[in-house]
Design a protein around this motif. Structure first.
Motif, PDB file in Angstrom:
ATOM      1  N   GLU A 245      64.019 105.703  59.393  1.00 46.30           N
ATOM      2  CA  GLU A 245      64.234 104.935  58.391  1.00 46.30           C
ATOM      3  C   GLU A 245      64.510 105.800  57.088  1.00 46.30           C
ATOM      4  N   ARG A 246      63.843 107.078  56.975  1.00 43.17           N
ATOM      5  CA  ARG A 246      64.104 107.743  55.860  1.00 43.17           C
ATOM      6  C   ARG A 246      65.455 108.320  55.955  1.00 43.17           C
ATOM      7  N   ASP A 247      65.929 108.818  57.119  1.00 38.99           N
ATOM      8  CA  ASP A 247      67.254 109.413  57.540  1.00 38.99           C
ATOM      9  C   ASP A 247      68.385 108.448  56.912  1.00 38.99           C
ATOM     10  N   VAL A 248      68.309 107.134  57.565  1.00 42.04           N
ATOM     11  CA  VAL A 248      69.246 106.250  57.109  1.00 42.04           C
ATOM     12  C   VAL A 248      69.353 105.672  55.714  1.00 42.04           C
ATOM     13  N   ALA A 252      72.659 108.120  55.277  1.00 42.06           N
ATOM     14  CA  ALA A 252      73.750 107.254  55.816  1.00 42.06           C
ATOM     15  C   ALA A 252      73.925 106.378  54.854  1.00 42.06           C
ATOM     16  N   GLN A 253      72.927 105.705  54.335  1.00 39.58           N
ATOM     17  CA  GLN A 253      73.182 104.482  53.553  1.00 39.58           C
ATOM     18  C   GLN A 253      73.895 104.903  52.175  1.00 39.58           C
ATOM     19  N   PRO A 254      73.425 105.887  51.543  1.00 36.89           N
ATOM     20  CA  PRO A 254      74.232 106.195  50.310  1.00 36.89           C
ATOM     21  C   PRO A 254      75.610 106.876  50.396  1.00 36.89           C
ATOM     22  N   ARG A 255      75.976 107.734  51.727  1.00 30.22           N
ATOM     23  CA  ARG A 255      77.215 107.935  51.925  1.00 30.22           C
ATOM     24  C   ARG A 255      78.122 106.867  52.330  1.00 30.22           C
ATOM     25  N   LEU A 256      77.637 105.875  52.693  1.00 27.30           N
ATOM     26  CA  LEU A 256      78.503 104.642  53.189  1.00 27.30           C
ATOM     27  C   LEU A 256      78.831 103.890  51.922  1.00 27.30           C
ATOM     28  N   THR A 257      77.801 104.017  50.978  1.00 26.78           N
ATOM     29  CA  THR A 257      77.913 103.240  49.826  1.00 26.78           C
ATOM     30  C   THR A 257      79.236 103.837  48.927  1.00 26.78           C
ATOM     31  N   ALA A 258      79.111 105.254  48.910  1.00 27.53           N
ATOM     32  CA  ALA A 258      79.901 106.125  48.307  1.00 27.53           C
ATOM     33  C   ALA A 258      81.324 105.815  48.851  1.00 27.53           C
ATOM     34  N   LEU A 259      81.537 105.786  50.212  1.00 23.80           N
ATOM     35  CA  LEU A 259      82.613 105.738  50.746  1.00 23.80           C
ATOM     36  C   LEU A 259      83.523 104.196  50.373  1.00 23.80           C
ATOM     37  N   THR A 260      82.462 103.162  50.433  1.00 21.85           N
ATOM     38  CA  THR A 260      83.023 101.544  50.269  1.00 21.85           C
ATOM     39  C   THR A 260      83.652 101.868  48.802  1.00 21.85           C
ATOM     40  N   LEU A 261      82.722 102.403  47.777  1.00 24.01           N
ATOM     41  CA  LEU A 261      83.245 102.566  46.579  1.00 24.01           C
ATOM     42  C   LEU A 261      84.589 103.236  46.317  1.00 24.01           C
ATOM     43  N   GLN A 262      84.635 104.412  47.071  1.00 22.69           N
ATOM     44  CA  GLN A 262      85.959 105.201  46.973  1.00 22.69           C
ATOM     45  C   GLN A 262      87.267 104.258  47.658  1.00 22.69           C
ATOM     46  N   PRO A 275     102.841  99.448  51.687  1.00 23.44           N
ATOM     47  CA  PRO A 275     102.439  99.331  53.136  1.00 23.44           C
ATOM     48  C   PRO A 275     101.037  99.688  53.388  1.00 23.44           C
ATOM     49  N   ALA A 276     100.614 100.505  52.545  1.00 24.81           N
ATOM     50  CA  ALA A 276      99.207 100.967  52.813  1.00 24.81           C
ATOM     51  C   ALA A 276      98.055  99.818  52.439  1.00 24.81           C
ATOM     52  N   ALA A 277      98.542  98.967  51.525  1.00 20.82           N
ATOM     53  CA  ALA A 277      97.698  97.918  50.749  1.00 20.82           C
ATOM     54  C   ALA A 277      96.802  97.283  52.030  1.00 20.82           C
ATOM     55  N   GLY A 278      97.604  96.727  53.090  1.00 24.86           N
ATOM     56  CA  GLY A 278      96.829  95.706  54.065  1.00 24.86           C
ATOM     57  C   GLY A 278      96.015  96.698  54.887  1.00 24.86           C
ATOM     58  N   PRO A 279      96.255  97.956  55.515  1.00 22.34           N
ATOM     59  CA  PRO A 279      95.024  98.600  56.221  1.00 22.34           C
ATOM     60  C   PRO A 279      94.013  98.950  55.296  1.00 22.34           C
ATOM     61  N   LEU A 280      94.403  99.331  53.806  1.00 21.91           N
ATOM     62  CA  LEU A 280      93.288  99.739  53.035  1.00 21.91           C
ATOM     63  C   LEU A 280      92.277  98.480  52.775  1.00 21.91           C
ATOM     64  N   ALA A 281      92.644  97.523  52.605  1.00 25.43           N
ATOM     65  CA  ALA A 281      91.882  96.111  52.103  1.00 25.43           C
ATOM     66  C   ALA A 281      90.952  96.070  53.648  1.00 25.43           C
ATOM     67  N   VAL A 282      91.607  95.959  54.893  1.00 23.30           N
ATOM     68  CA  VAL A 282      90.860  96.023  56.000  1.00 23.30           C
ATOM     69  C   VAL A 282      89.806  97.029  56.108  1.00 23.30           C
ATOM     70  N   ALA A 283      90.066  98.254  55.829  1.00 24.51           N
ATOM     71  CA  ALA A 283      89.046  99.453  55.776  1.00 24.51           C
ATOM     72  C   ALA A 283      87.931  98.973  54.905  1.00 24.51           C
ATOM     73  N   HIS A 284      88.303  98.518  53.740  1.00 21.57           N
ATOM     74  CA  HIS A 284      87.143  98.181  52.489  1.00 21.57           C
ATOM     75  C   HIS A 284      86.441  97.156  53.112  1.00 21.57           C
ATOM     76  N   GLU A 285      86.980  96.102  53.447  1.00 17.35           N
ATOM     77  CA  GLU A 285      86.048  94.946  54.023  1.00 17.35           C
ATOM     78  C   GLU A 285      85.166  95.451  55.299  1.00 17.35           C
ATOM     79  N   GLN A 286      85.631  96.114  56.265  1.00 16.34           N
ATOM     80  CA  GLN A 286      84.836  96.652  57.278  1.00 16.34           C
ATOM     81  C   GLN A 286      83.630  97.624  56.745  1.00 16.34           C
ATOM     82  N   ALA A 287      84.197  98.555  55.877  1.00 15.96           N
ATOM     83  CA  ALA A 287      83.155  99.353  55.362  1.00 15.96           C
ATOM     84  C   ALA A 287      81.964  98.302  54.566  1.00 15.96           C
TER      85      ALA A 287
END
Length: 429
Positions: A245-248, A252-262, A275-287
């Motif tokens: 619980e502490r490690d996650v 991992a959770q703050p790093r994933l939050t930072a990745l979602t913001l980026q 052309p990159a807008a579509g894949p980038l939007a999909v990656a954002h939603e998956q994050a």
């Protein structure tokens, strides 16, 4: 309709239809087959006890004890102790098989580990104790019962035996004529059912002693070691749970939050027709979906409500989210250890989920009580009842979780309701 049939003689004796069932005949067959076995063992016990009786008799008459008698007594004692563990094995095996005449429950014997192990195993000496009991106490009990039966038969036959030169003497009462014997004959007839039940009690007692001594159970030391190992496993699981619980939560959770913001910021900088807008939007939603999944995993390890609100508050939040109205009554005057809190929360969560999915209830109540011996959790609803652990894995999994915390789960759910789930969890300091 399922008929509840007793599985052993002691349970059958409580039924009103016992005299009309097959159990008296089963008890009779058990008693009849006991007679030759107990008779042979009684003769053997008499032979072994002969030298001891001679020595005791000499001591009571203040006579010197012969050295030869003492030698014989010592030799018989040593021989008896040396042979008893080996001789008792086949007798005990036969008695376990014969116990099936009056008890349908299985009896497990100890595994054969060789002649030497017979002298060190507790199960072998319990068999010796049973053989000694079968050769001493059982013949006395059966003999006393036989005297009672003969007395009852004499009472019933009194009107034909009394009269003329024959007289019947009952302790201080003398019967001289058939007329005087009639009331005693009636009493003998009325006592016959009591003798029938007494025979059942005698056989049931013998069967209970046989099960107690011949059913191979784990040694007390083994049971204590299993309890300690389970406590160690629970403690290790709790420590590992906190680490994950502490490690996650902190890694991992703050790093994933930072990745979602980026990814969100990158979407703002990329034109929509790129052309990159579509894949980038999909990656954002998956994050973002991964963040929700990870948050659920963290909450599944230990619900954050427990840390923020405590057990009573967390259970109150569960009740507030329930579709069925739930009242919560908490009496937690003493603190509850964290592992017990987690188990109790999952118990309430699963139980309320079952109420919503299966019970068809209009209301439910959760009671939390912290006593001297531990925490008691009760979940009751006014639904249709009939909850059965065999029809699903929910209650079985719940019982397994409670057992891992060294607690126990009790279920009362008659058809038509209400249903009560009671969980008792020990609280170690």
């Amino acid at each position: 309709m399922t008929v509840d049939r007793p599985s052993h003689l002691a349970g059958a004796l409580r039924r009103r239809r016992y005299p009309l069932s097959a159990w008296p005949w089963r008890a009779l067959s058990y008693a009849v087959t006991t007679v030759p076995v107990a008779g042979v063992l009684a003769v053997a016990a008499g032979v072994l006890a002969g030298p001891l009786l001679l020595v005791v008799g000499a001591l009571r008459r203040d006579r010197p004890v012969d050295v030869a008698a003492l030698t014989v007594l010592a030799a018989v004692t040593v021989t008896g102790l040396g042979v008893a563990p080996l001789v008792s094995a086949p007798v005990a095996a036969f008695e376990r098989w014969r116990l099936g005449l009056v008890d349908d429950r299985p009896v497990v014997g100890p595994r054969w580990r060789g002649p030497a192990a017979r002298f060190t195993g507790g199960a072998a000496w319990r068999e010796v104790a049973y053989v000694a009991w079968l050769g001493t106490v059982v013949p006395l009990a059966y003999g006393t019962y036989a005297l009672l039966v003969l007395l009852d038969l004499a009472l019933v036959a009194g009107p034909w035996l009394a009269g003329g030169q024959e007289r019947i003497v009952l302790v201080r009462v003398t019967i001289d004529s058939p007329t005087e014997a009639v009331p005693w004959a009636v009493a003998g007839v009325l006592a016959a059912p009591a003798l029938l039940y007494l025979a059942g009690l005698l056989v049931a007692g013998q069967a209970a002693v046989a099960r107690w001594l011949l059913d191979a159970a784990p040694d007390g030391a083994a049971l204590r070691e299993v309890t300690r190992s389970r406590a160690r496993l629970v403690g290790a699981y709790e420590a590992e749970r906190r680490r994950i619980e502490r490690d996650v939560h902190d890694g991992a959770q703050p790093r994933l939050t930072a990745l979602t913001l980026q990814l969100g910021l990158a979407r703002l900088d990329v034109p929509e027709d790129s052309p990159a807008a579509g894949p980038l939007a999909v990656a954002h939603e998956q994050a973002k979906e991964l963040m929700v999944t990870l948050r659920g995993i963290v909450q599944g390890i230990r619900p954050p409500q427990l840390t923020e609100l405590g057990l009573a508050g967390a259970v109150g939040e569960l009740a507030a989210r329930s579709v069925v109205p739930v009242a919560v009554r908490a009496d937690l005057a003493r603190p509850v250890p964290e592992p017990v809190e987690t188990t109790a929360w999952y118990v309430v969560s699963e139980a309320l989920g079952n109420v919503v999915r299966h019970a068809g209830a209009t209301r439910a109540e959760v009671r939390l009580t912290r006593g001297d011996r531990g925490l008691v959790v009760e979940v009751e609803d006014d639904g249709r009842g009939g909850a059965d652990p065999d029809r699903g894995t929910g209650l079985t999994g719940l019982a397994d979780r409670v057992a891992a915390a060294d607690g126990r789960l009790l279920l009362a759910s008659p058809t038509g309701g209400p249903t009560l789930v009671r969980v008792e969890l020990p609280c170690r300091p």
